[in-house]
Design a protein around this motif. Structure first.
Motif, PDB file in Angstrom:
ATOM      1  N   LEU A  14       0.847  -1.091  -0.005  1.00 17.46           N
ATOM      2  CA  LEU A  14      -0.152  -0.063  -0.127  1.00 17.46           C
ATOM      3  C   LEU A  14       0.970   1.250   0.019  1.00 17.46           C
ATOM      4  CD1 LEU A  14      -2.568  -0.998   2.702  1.00 17.46           C
ATOM      5  CD2 LEU A  14      -3.005  -0.512   0.298  1.00 17.46           C
ATOM      6  N   SER A  15       0.570   2.130  -0.915  1.00 19.15           N
ATOM      7  CA  SER A  15       1.503   3.279  -1.115  1.00 19.15           C
ATOM      8  C   SER A  15       2.981   3.056  -0.877  1.00 19.15           C
ATOM      9  CB  SER A  15       1.270   4.416   0.134  1.00 19.15           C
ATOM     10  OG  SER A  15      -0.060   4.413   0.132  1.00 19.15           O
ATOM     11  N   ARG A  17       4.587   0.598   0.185  1.00 14.06           N
ATOM     12  CA  ARG A  17       5.019  -0.164   1.464  1.00 14.06           C
ATOM     13  C   ARG A  17       4.564  -1.481   1.680  1.00 14.06           C
ATOM     14  NH1 ARG A  17       3.299  -0.123   6.794  1.00 14.06           N
ATOM     15  NH2 ARG A  17       5.122  -0.255   8.097  1.00 14.06           N
ATOM     16  N   PRO A  38       0.876  -6.069  17.011  1.00  9.65           N
ATOM     17  CA  PRO A  38       0.902  -5.001  17.347  1.00  9.65           C
ATOM     18  C   PRO A  38       0.169  -3.891  16.566  1.00  9.65           C
ATOM     19  CG  PRO A  38       3.217  -6.000  17.299  1.00  9.65           C
ATOM     20  CD  PRO A  38       2.110  -6.740  16.783  1.00  9.65           C
ATOM     21  N   GLY A  40      -0.665  -1.478  13.541  1.00 11.80           N
ATOM     22  CA  GLY A  40       0.215  -1.341  12.320  1.00 11.80           C
ATOM     23  C   GLY A  40       0.753  -2.739  11.810  1.00 11.80           C
ATOM     24  N   GLY A  42      -0.808  -5.132  10.292  1.00  5.59           N
ATOM     25  CA  GLY A  42      -1.446  -5.784   9.135  1.00  5.59           C
ATOM     26  C   GLY A  42      -2.712  -6.295   9.413  1.00  5.59           C
ATOM     27  N   LYS A  43      -3.348  -6.432  10.689  1.00  7.48           N
ATOM     28  CA  LYS A  43      -4.442  -7.083  10.904  1.00  7.48           C
ATOM     29  C   LYS A  43      -5.714  -6.722   9.894  1.00  7.48           C
ATOM     30  CE  LYS A  43      -4.356  -6.043  15.184  1.00  7.48           C
ATOM     31  NZ  LYS A  43      -3.054  -5.168  14.957  1.00  7.48           N
ATOM     32  N   GLU A  82     -13.407  -2.628  11.403  1.00  2.00           N
ATOM     33  CA  GLU A  82     -13.239  -1.326  12.247  1.00  2.00           C
ATOM     34  C   GLU A  82     -14.608  -0.757  12.703  1.00  2.00           C
ATOM     35  OE1 GLU A  82     -10.344   0.863  10.049  1.00  2.00           O
ATOM     36  OE2 GLU A  82      -8.517   0.275  11.356  1.00  2.00           O
ATOM     37  N   GLU A 160     -11.761  -5.887  15.956  1.00  2.00           N
ATOM     38  CA  GLU A 160     -11.780  -4.989  17.307  1.00  2.00           C
ATOM     39  C   GLU A 160     -13.347  -4.672  17.839  1.00  2.00           C
ATOM     40  OE1 GLU A 160      -9.195  -1.963  17.843  1.00  2.00           O
ATOM     41  OE2 GLU A 160      -7.723  -2.519  16.289  1.00  2.00           O
TER      42      GLU A 160
END
Ligand SMILES: Nc1ncnc2c1ncn2[C@@H]1O[C@H](COP(=O)(O)OP(=O)(O)OP(=O)(O)O)[C@@H](O)[C@H]1O
Ligand SMILES: [Mg+2]
Length: 243
Positions: A14-15, A17, A38, A40, A42-43, A82, A160
């Motif tokens: 993505l972008s 990265r 943690p 960031g 990638g979940k 999310e 989450e």
């Protein structure tokens, strides 16, 4: 036990990265599997791939069907990724109805019956005709789960689900998840930072860090890594490079 989610060598950039790097894991049918890592790690990106929101390289199969056959693969998948989004000036019922209208396999009667059923499953009875703008965070999470359940999914993916909820509502959501799993055999993949919560819920865990799978296994095999029998200790041990 059969594998209902199969992920093989999935990578995603993505972008410019690389957010996921050769990710492979499986989820057993009828299990509750915790997806932890943690910030960031990638979940959410992986969950967006599993729910057909973004593409990837590698192979993803849901109930044996490749994800690029999107309509068939996602037919039995429900998800809350999310914070769920609602029309806040409509009632909970109206939000569910608007979503149910998109499913042309249901007629008016089955739509209404299905909406009543999911409202009962998540414990929103009595509040379904109130506008969503008056809902607490816990009620919005319930409504988000109700939306995810509308198509009667075999697989429920929750990103989450209890983030920011008080202990009472957290337990109520846990009970909903357990009930769906135990009574209806719904396979659950749940990402969360609330490790104590996942420890109570999950049969298996997948641990991801910096876009790579660190470890996957049964609750016993993961918990033994920390030496204390607690998920938090096992997680911290693995994140520090332990085996
Ligand atoms: N659209 C995007 N463009 C560029 N980078 C992105 C994009 N979406 C996510 N990322 C990056 O990808 C990485 C993984 O993000 P992701 O949201 O999947 O992590 P996460 O494990 O869900 O984290 P958290 O626990 O904080 O929710 C992060 O470094 C994030 O900044
Ligand atoms: Mg996330």
């Amino acid at each position: 036990m059969s594998r209902i989610i199969e992920v093989e060598n999935v990578s995603k950039t993505l972008s410019r990265r690389q957010v996921l790097n050769n990710v492979s894991f499986t989820v057993k049918k009828n299990s509750i599997t915790g997806f932890i890592g943690p910030n960031g790690a990638g979940k959410t990106t992986m969950i967006r791939i599993l729910t057909g929101l973004i593409s990837c390289s590698g192979t993803v199969k849901l109930s044996g069907i490749p994800i690029h056959d999107k309509t068939r693969a996602l037919k039995n998948v429900g998800a809350m990724v999310e914070m769920p989004v609602f029309s806040s000036y409509m009632t909970g019922y109206q939000n569910l109805y608007a979503l149910a209208l998109l499913d042309s396999t249901m007629n008016q009667r089955t739509r209404r019956a299905r909406i009543r059923e999911v409202i009962a499953l998540v414990g929103l009875q009595g509040r379904e005709h109130n506008k969503v703008k008056g809902y607490s965070l816990g009620m919005k999470q319930r409504l988000g789960i109700a939306q995810a359940l509308l198509n009667n999914p075999e697989i429920l993916i929750l990103d989450e689900p209890t983030n920011g909820l008080d202990p009472v509502v957290t337990k109520e959501i846990r009970d909903i998840i357990l009930k769906l799993n135990r009574e209806r055999g719904v396979t659950m993949l749940i990402s969360s930072h609330l490790l104590g919560e996942l420890e109570k819920l999950c049969d298996d865990f997948i641990i991801i860090s910096r876009g790579r799978i660190v470890k996957q296994g049964s609750k016993d095999s993961i918990l033994s890594a920390g030496g204390t029998g607690h998920l938090e200790d096992a997680f911290l041990h693995l994140m520090a490079g332990g085996e």
